[in-house]
Design a protein around this motif. Structure first.
Motif, short mmCIF file in Angstrom:
data_model
loop_
_atom_site.label_atom_id
_atom_site.label_comp_id
_atom_site.label_asym_id
_atom_site.label_seq_id
_atom_site.Cartn_x
_atom_site.Cartn_y
_atom_site.Cartn_z
N LEU A 1 0.81 -1.21 0.00
CA LEU A 1 0.00 0.00 0.00
C LEU A 1 0.85 1.26 0.00
CD1 LEU A 1 -2.96 -0.90 2.39
CD2 LEU A 1 -3.08 -0.48 -0.05
N VAL A 2 2.02 1.21 0.64
CA VAL A 2 2.93 2.36 0.57
C VAL A 2 3.38 2.56 -0.88
CG1 VAL A 2 5.21 3.20 1.25
CG2 VAL A 2 3.72 2.19 2.96
N GLY A 3 3.65 1.46 -1.58
CA GLY A 3 3.95 1.57 -3.01
C GLY A 3 2.79 2.18 -3.77
N TRP A 4 1.58 1.76 -3.44
CA TRP A 4 0.39 2.39 -4.03
C TRP A 4 0.38 3.88 -3.74
CZ3 TRP A 4 -5.22 0.22 -3.76
CH2 TRP A 4 -5.35 -0.86 -4.63
N GLY A 5 0.72 4.23 -2.50
CA GLY A 5 0.72 5.65 -2.12
C GLY A 5 1.71 6.47 -2.91
N LEU A 6 2.88 5.91 -3.17
CA LEU A 6 3.90 6.63 -3.93
C LEU A 6 3.52 6.80 -5.40
CD1 LEU A 6 7.17 5.12 -2.43
CD2 LEU A 6 6.23 7.40 -2.05
N SER A 7 2.44 6.16 -5.80
CA SER A 7 2.03 6.24 -7.21
C SER A 7 1.55 7.64 -7.60
CB SER A 7 0.90 5.23 -7.47
OG SER A 7 -0.25 5.56 -6.72
N PHE A 8 1.48 8.58 -6.65
CA PHE A 8 1.09 9.94 -7.03
C PHE A 8 2.08 10.56 -8.01
CE2 PHE A 8 3.85 10.73 -3.37
CZ PHE A 8 4.64 11.79 -3.82
N ILE A 9 3.28 9.98 -8.13
CA ILE A 9 4.27 10.50 -9.07
C ILE A 9 3.77 10.43 -10.51
CG2 ILE A 9 6.20 9.86 -7.57
CD1 ILE A 9 6.70 7.45 -9.39
N TRP A 10 2.85 9.49 -10.81
CA TRP A 10 2.36 9.35 -12.18
C TRP A 10 1.46 10.51 -12.59
CZ3 TRP A 10 4.87 5.58 -14.60
CH2 TRP A 10 5.28 4.44 -13.88
N GLY A 11 0.77 11.13 -11.65
CA GLY A 11 -0.17 12.21 -11.98
C GLY A 11 0.48 13.39 -12.66
N PRO A 12 1.48 14.04 -12.04
CA PRO A 12 2.16 15.15 -12.71
C PRO A 12 2.79 14.75 -14.05
CG PRO A 12 2.68 15.14 -10.37
CD PRO A 12 1.94 13.87 -10.66
N LEU A 13 3.29 13.50 -14.14
CA LEU A 13 3.86 13.04 -15.41
C LEU A 13 2.79 13.00 -16.49
CD1 LEU A 13 6.17 10.11 -14.18
CD2 LEU A 13 6.90 12.34 -15.06
N ALA A 14 1.58 12.53 -16.13
CA ALA A 14 0.50 12.45 -17.11
C ALA A 14 -0.01 13.83 -17.50
CB ALA A 14 -0.65 11.61 -16.55
N ASP A 15 -0.03 14.79 -16.56
CA ASP A 15 -0.44 16.15 -16.89
C ASP A 15 0.58 16.82 -17.81
OD1 ASP A 15 -2.92 16.33 -15.62
OD2 ASP A 15 -2.00 16.76 -13.67
N ARG A 16 1.82 16.39 -17.72
CA ARG A 16 2.87 17.00 -18.53
C ARG A 16 3.07 16.29 -19.87
NH1 ARG A 16 5.49 18.87 -21.67
NH2 ARG A 16 7.51 19.93 -21.58
N PHE A 17 3.10 14.95 -19.87
CA PHE A 17 3.50 14.20 -21.07
C PHE A 17 2.35 13.45 -21.75
CE2 PHE A 17 7.35 14.41 -18.40
CZ PHE A 17 8.18 15.12 -19.26
N GLY A 18 1.18 13.42 -21.16
CA GLY A 18 0.05 12.76 -21.80
C GLY A 18 -0.46 11.57 -21.03
N ARG A 19 -1.74 11.26 -21.24
CA ARG A 19 -2.41 10.20 -20.48
C ARG A 19 -1.98 8.80 -20.92
NH1 ARG A 19 -3.30 14.75 -17.83
NH2 ARG A 19 -5.43 15.56 -17.87
N THR A 20 -1.97 8.55 -22.23
CA THR A 20 -1.79 7.18 -22.71
C THR A 20 -0.37 6.66 -22.49
OG1 THR A 20 -1.33 7.94 -24.96
CG2 THR A 20 -3.61 7.45 -24.42
N LYS A 21 0.63 7.51 -22.71
CA LYS A 21 2.02 7.06 -22.52
C LYS A 21 2.28 6.67 -21.07
CE LYS A 21 3.85 10.16 -26.13
NZ LYS A 21 2.60 10.93 -26.32
N VAL A 22 1.81 7.50 -20.16
CA VAL A 22 2.07 7.24 -18.74
C VAL A 22 1.20 6.09 -18.25
CG1 VAL A 22 2.16 8.28 -16.44
CG2 VAL A 22 2.71 9.66 -18.45
N LEU A 23 -0.02 5.96 -18.78
CA LEU A 23 -0.86 4.81 -18.45
C LEU A 23 -0.16 3.51 -18.83
CD1 LEU A 23 -3.53 3.50 -17.58
CD2 LEU A 23 -4.43 3.98 -19.87
N ALA A 24 0.42 3.48 -20.02
CA ALA A 24 1.17 2.29 -20.44
C ALA A 24 2.34 2.02 -19.51
CB ALA A 24 1.66 2.46 -21.88
N GLY A 25 3.00 3.09 -19.04
CA GLY A 25 4.12 2.92 -18.11
C GLY A 25 3.70 2.30 -16.79
N THR A 26 2.52 2.68 -16.28
CA THR A 26 2.06 2.09 -15.02
C THR A 26 1.79 0.60 -15.19
OG1 THR A 26 -0.31 2.52 -15.43
CG2 THR A 26 0.97 4.29 -14.39
#
Length: 433
Positions: free
Chosen positions: A79-104
């Motif tokens: 769950l702590v790993g889940w919590g650290l997943s907030f890093i994906w949000g700013p990346l998606a706002d900057r680089f796009g939804r689909t690329k970062v979704l594939a990365g997750t």
């Protein structure tokens, strides 16, 4: 006065048709969310056999108490790993939804597969932690993508459809455990979690970015989205959403994660053999999943009719009652297996409250910060959920029972009923640009 045929003909509203990219994108997000749910629940299903094998290799006796404590610690780490997943949000706002979704998806798939190679609990903990980082980001990005890519008259039901994927993953994990897990063991179960890599590749190759994000990106003035959602404009709705999601996550992990162990205990108490008890846990998980899928599909029409806040209140009240009914009452009956499993269906239905957040959160934030807000709110709840999960494990160890500690989590949903009025009502509003 003349009445023409046109006067008498009812006007039918046609929904906006979906284009190919929207259809492929949805199924890519849904498949990722399905395999995400499968991955999350695999660990719950293989917890006992995996730790029974790995604890002695790590220098600990595989006693029921040690298995329970180690399992809770690893859940908390996940769950702590889940919590650290907030890093994906700013990346998606900057680089796009689909690329970062594939990365997750790629992240959680690779490290779930690696968990099959674990030789001790430390390695398993590391792999589950990193897989959690990937799994945690998938919901925020899938929910954001569907909200932005689908037409306004379809996106509410799209949120309900999307959320069914996670619980379809529960059902898939239960089916795999019923077949592969029983015959080939826990390592084979983790290996099946590597399959989503294919989905990640398809998303990268076939799915376009939502037009809303493209327009926002073209006109964007660079800001710090995390600072913005915690600033004066969004601060209240951000923290209220964090609290409500925290409560929902506590219920998910209390009810769904401890359900297989509870069913196995009840089945063993009823005289079933070990293999039959595992199969019974798989069947119970399937029933729980069916209930949740139905709850997800029922939620959007209810939310459109009576509003987001009243709908969440109904689902939270249902969660409180069903947790008490299953873990607080049926678990302690002399022949409690059948009543417990019956309550699981009700627990599953109201567990569909997560579909509301897929619908509601995107409506509360503008495009330039939407993914960051979604990821931050879900991550906050997971951090708190990790602490609650650790406390639950300690309570189970101290009280020598599973039912009462889990039943006490119903109090969180009662608290949630008093928090809901502070959230904004967005019924009838279009997605903000």
């Amino acid at each position: 006065m003349m009445n023409t045929l046109t006067d008498r003909t009812p006007v039918t509203r046609r929904r906006t048709p979906l284009n190919r990219s929207q259809i492929v994108g949805f199924w890519g997000a849904w498949a990722g969310w399905t395999l995400d749910g499968m991955d999350s629940f695999i660990y719950a299903l293989v917890l006992t056999p995996a730790l029974t094998e790995l604890l002695p290799r790590s220098g600990f006796a595989a006693t029921p108490a040690n298995v329970g404590l180690a399992g809770s610690i690893l859940f908390a780490l996940f769950l702590v790993g889940w919590g650290l997943s907030f890093i994906w949000g700013p990346l998606a706002d900057r680089f796009g939804r689909t690329k970062v979704l594939a990365g997750t998806i790629f992240t959680f798939a690779i490290f779930t597969g690696l968990a099959a190679t674990s030789t001790n609990v430390w390695e398993l903990g590391i792999y589950r932690f990193i897989a959690g980082v990937g799994i945690g980001g998938e919901w925020a990005l899938a929910g954001t993508y569907v909200a932005e890519a689908w037409p306004e008259d379809r996106r509410k039901m799209g949120a309900g459809y999307l959320q069914t994927g996670y619980y379809a993953g529960f059902f898939l994990a239960a089916a795999l455990n019923y077949t592969i897990g029983v015959h080939y063991g826990w390592r084979a179960m983790f290996l099946t979690g590597a399959v989503p890599v294919v989905v990640a590749i398809l998303i990268l190759l076939r799915v376009k970015e939502p037009e809303k994000w493209q327009k926002a990106e073209a006109n964007a003035v660079r800001t710090r989205p995390l600072r913005e959602i915690l600033g004066p404009t969004y601060r209240r709705r951000t923290w209220v959403a964090c609290i409500l999601l925290t409560i929902a996550i506590i219920g998910l992990w209390a009810g769904a994660v401890y359900e297989p162990s509870a069913v196995i205990q009840l089945a063993t108490r009823a005289g079933l053999a070990k293999g039959d008890s595992i199969r019974m846990a798989s069947l119970a998980t399937g029933l729980l999943s069916i209930g949740t899928i139905l709850g997800c599909l029922a939620l959007p029409p209810i939310a459109e009719r009576i509003g987001r806040k009243k709908t969440l209140a109904i689902y939270f009240a249902g969660m409180a009652v069903s947790i008490l009914g299953s873990f607080g009452w049926a678990f302690y009956l002399p022949n409690g297996l059948a009543p417990f499993i019956a309550w699981l269906f009700v627990l599953g239905f109201f567990g569909g409250n997560f579909a509301l957040f897929s619908l509601w959160l995107p409506e509360q934030f503008e495009t330039r910060v939407r993914a960051t807000a979604f990821a931050f709110c879900t991550s906050f709840g997971r951090f708190v959920g990790a602490g609650v999960n650790f406390l639950l494990g300690a309570a189970v160890l101290h009280m020598h029972t599973l039912g009462v500690p889990v039943a006490l989590t119903a109090l969180a949903f009662v608290i949630g009923l008093f928090v809901i009025p502070f959230a904004p009502e967005t019924k009838g509003e279009v997605l903000p640009q």
